[in-house]
Design an enzyme around this catalytic site. Structure first.
Site, mmCIF file in Angstrom:
data_model
loop_
_atom_site.group_PDB
_atom_site.id
_atom_site.type_symbol
_atom_site.label_atom_id
_atom_site.label_comp_id
_atom_site.label_asym_id
_atom_site.label_seq_id
_atom_site.Cartn_x
_atom_site.Cartn_y
_atom_site.Cartn_z
ATOM 1 N N GLU A 193 0.642 -1.318 -0.364
ATOM 2 C CA GLU A 193 0.040 -0.049 0.124
ATOM 3 C C GLU A 193 0.958 1.267 0.021
ATOM 4 O O GLU A 193 0.836 2.217 0.963
ATOM 5 C CB GLU A 193 -0.799 -0.329 1.121
ATOM 6 C CG GLU A 193 -1.916 1.157 1.005
ATOM 7 C CD GLU A 193 -2.588 1.161 2.000
ATOM 8 O OE1 GLU A 193 -3.000 0.541 3.154
ATOM 9 O OE2 GLU A 193 -2.787 2.685 3.136
ATOM 10 N N HIS B 20 -8.758 2.275 -0.556
ATOM 11 C CA HIS B 20 -8.056 2.877 0.555
ATOM 12 C C HIS B 20 -8.735 3.385 1.339
ATOM 13 O O HIS B 20 -9.733 4.083 0.494
ATOM 14 C CB HIS B 20 -6.742 2.932 -0.508
ATOM 15 C CG HIS B 20 -6.104 3.364 0.553
ATOM 16 N ND1 HIS B 20 -6.406 5.168 0.900
ATOM 17 C CD2 HIS B 20 -4.972 3.425 0.743
ATOM 18 C CE1 HIS B 20 -5.057 5.543 1.596
ATOM 19 N NE2 HIS B 20 -4.210 4.502 1.611
ATOM 20 N N ASP C 167 2.982 1.566 3.971
ATOM 21 C CA ASP C 167 2.039 2.769 4.067
ATOM 22 C C ASP C 167 3.382 4.581 3.829
ATOM 23 O O ASP C 167 2.479 5.166 4.070
ATOM 24 C CB ASP C 167 1.236 3.150 5.187
ATOM 25 C CG ASP C 167 0.258 3.606 4.515
ATOM 26 O OD1 ASP C 167 -0.223 4.556 3.085
ATOM 27 O OD2 ASP C 167 -0.871 4.237 5.085
HETATM 28 C C1 1DF Z 1 -2.382 9.165 5.467
HETATM 29 C C2 1DF Z 1 -2.901 8.109 5.331
HETATM 30 C C3 1DF Z 1 -2.419 9.880 4.354
HETATM 31 C C4 1DF Z 1 -2.523 6.871 5.167
HETATM 32 C C5 1DF Z 1 -2.850 8.508 3.905
HETATM 33 O O1 1DF Z 1 -3.282 9.332 2.073
HETATM 34 C C6 1DF Z 1 -3.074 7.755 3.815
HETATM 35 C C7 1DF Z 1 -1.883 10.516 6.619
HETATM 36 C C8 1DF Z 1 -3.468 11.215 1.961
HETATM 37 O O2 1DF Z 1 -1.419 10.028 7.618
HETATM 38 O O3 1DF Z 1 -2.376 11.106 7.273
HETATM 39 O O4 1DF Z 1 -3.338 7.002 2.691
HETATM 40 N N1 1DF Z 1 -3.108 5.727 5.602
HETATM 41 O O5 1DF Z 1 -3.086 4.885 4.444
HETATM 42 O O6 1DF Z 1 -3.147 5.636 6.398
HETATM 43 MN MN MN Z 2 -2.255 4.662 2.899
#
Ligand code: 1DF
Ligand code: MN
Length: 351
Positions: free
Chosen positions: A19, A188, A314
């Site tokens: 991811e 997602h 991530d």
């Molecule tokens: C955040 C986390 C932002 C994820 C994301 O996309 C994201 C974040 C803007 O920490 O603000 O994909 N995530 O998948 O945990």
């Molecule tokens: Mn993510």
């Protein structure tokens, strides 16, 4: 530090991270414009108003890393022992864009840029197709182009599209294209639609900290309870963050869903061919993105099966070398660990 992190399989498995996010400059610019001109909803103001404008180290570093599909990303993969990254356009992709032609153009050019990066690093990068569900027929065609011309191995959709959920009839061409190409759908998280936001921004809980999981698990459950897997029995839906907690709640959702169906409480909810345990073990895949947490991973393995739980970092939202070490040290069998880091990804993305 407990051990070195190397690529190449020195611990008996390759590490495939499933991811991993990238962005294009024009996508970030479109987000910024929406924040500036007042067309962004509360979630977009909170998320991209922060990442695209904050002078903080976290925000500036993340923008820099999102935009790099070259040397820096490869170096960070080398430094954390990540052999391969499965890349997708960052959340919420082009889904909040109000001009559908603009959304499709940005998605198509992002797919082209990703395909170029994958061609330049064929042993390190694998792509997933980005779509613009605002136009389901176009998205279906783009899924087919991604699979046949760009060499992509899956499709990522960032949850709702301007408050619309994929169980709506209008999105059927997307599921048809997934079935025809045999590709999995990664759902997602996205920013919450205004209709769900309530006091979450005030509480500071709208983002990855909590709100993402609430909205995405709701989306996943809607798809199951309205029968997506009875319509498409071979469909595989992958979700991050511990499969957005669905395995934790499964007994209760299954019990209460079936109680509601039996008593005909909701007009839309009809009996399904199977109970929810069946879909969790036959149609869902879960990753540990954002949740390198042994109890959660063991729960997923127990509830979904060891063939359905995959590693994700991530990047760049989470780039913590010690988390990779924690995953190397998971108290699961060696055979399960190899599935988790490597062979489940090879199997489900058909690498
Ligand atoms: C955040 C986390 C932002 C994820 C994301 O996309 C994201 C974040 C803007 O920490 O603000 O994909 N995530 O998948 O945990
Ligand atoms: Mn993510």
């Amino acid at each position: 530090m407990t051990h070195e992190l190397n690529t190449g399989g020195d611990r008996g498995y390759l590490r495939i991270a499933t991811e991993e996010a990238f962005a294009t400059r024009e996508l970030i610019d479109a987000y910024l414009r929406m924040v500036a001109d007042g067309t962004a909803d509360k979630g977009m103001v909170s998320l991209w108003g922060f990442y695209a404008q904050s002078p903080s180290e976290r925000a500036t570093q993340i923008i820099d890393r999102l935009l790099d599909l070259g040397d820096q990303r490869i170096r960070h993969m080398d430094e954390t022992g990540i052999d391969k990254a499965i890349l997708a356009l960052t959340s919420p992709g082009v889904q909040p864009l109000l001009d559908v032609e603009e959304a499709k153009g940005i998605a198509r050019r992002a797919n082209d840029a990703l395909a170029d990066a994958c061609a330049a690093h064929p042993d390190r990068f694998i792509g997933m197709t980005a779509v613009a569900p605002q136009d389901p027929e176009w998205s279906a065609a783009e899924i087919r182009r991604g699979a046949s011309e760009l060499g992509f191995k899956g499709v990522q959709i960032c949850s709702h599209t301007q408050g619309h959920y994929l169980d709506e009839e209008q999105f059927d061409p997307i599921f048809r294209a997934l079935a025809d190409t045999g590709q999995l759908l990664y759902i997602h998280p996205a920013t919450l639609p205004d209709s769900m936001m309530g006091g979450m921004v005030d509480a500071g809980l709208d983002g990855a900290v909590f709100g993402f999981a609430v909205e995405t698990s709701y989306h996943l459950l809607r798809l199951v309870t309205t029968g997506i897997f009875d319509r498409y029995p071979d469909l595989q839906i992958m979700a991050g963050h511990g499969c957005e907690a669905l395995p934790y709640w499964l007994y209760r959702t299954n019990y209460m869903f079936n109680a509601g169906v039996r008593s005909q409480r909701y007009a839309r909810l009809k009996p399904l061919k199977h109970d929810l345990f069946h879909y969790m073990r036959n149609n869902f895949l879960g990753t540990c993105s954002g949740l390198p947490f042994e109890p959660a991973i063991k729960l997923m393995i127990e509830v979904m099966g060891e063939d359905r739980v995959l590693y994700a970092m991530d990047y760049p939202y989470e780039y913590v070398p010690d988390e990779v070490r924690m995953m190397d040290d998971l108290a699961i069998t060696d055979a399960q660990k190899k599935k988790f880091f490597q062979t489940n990804a090879e199997r489900w993305f058909k690498l």
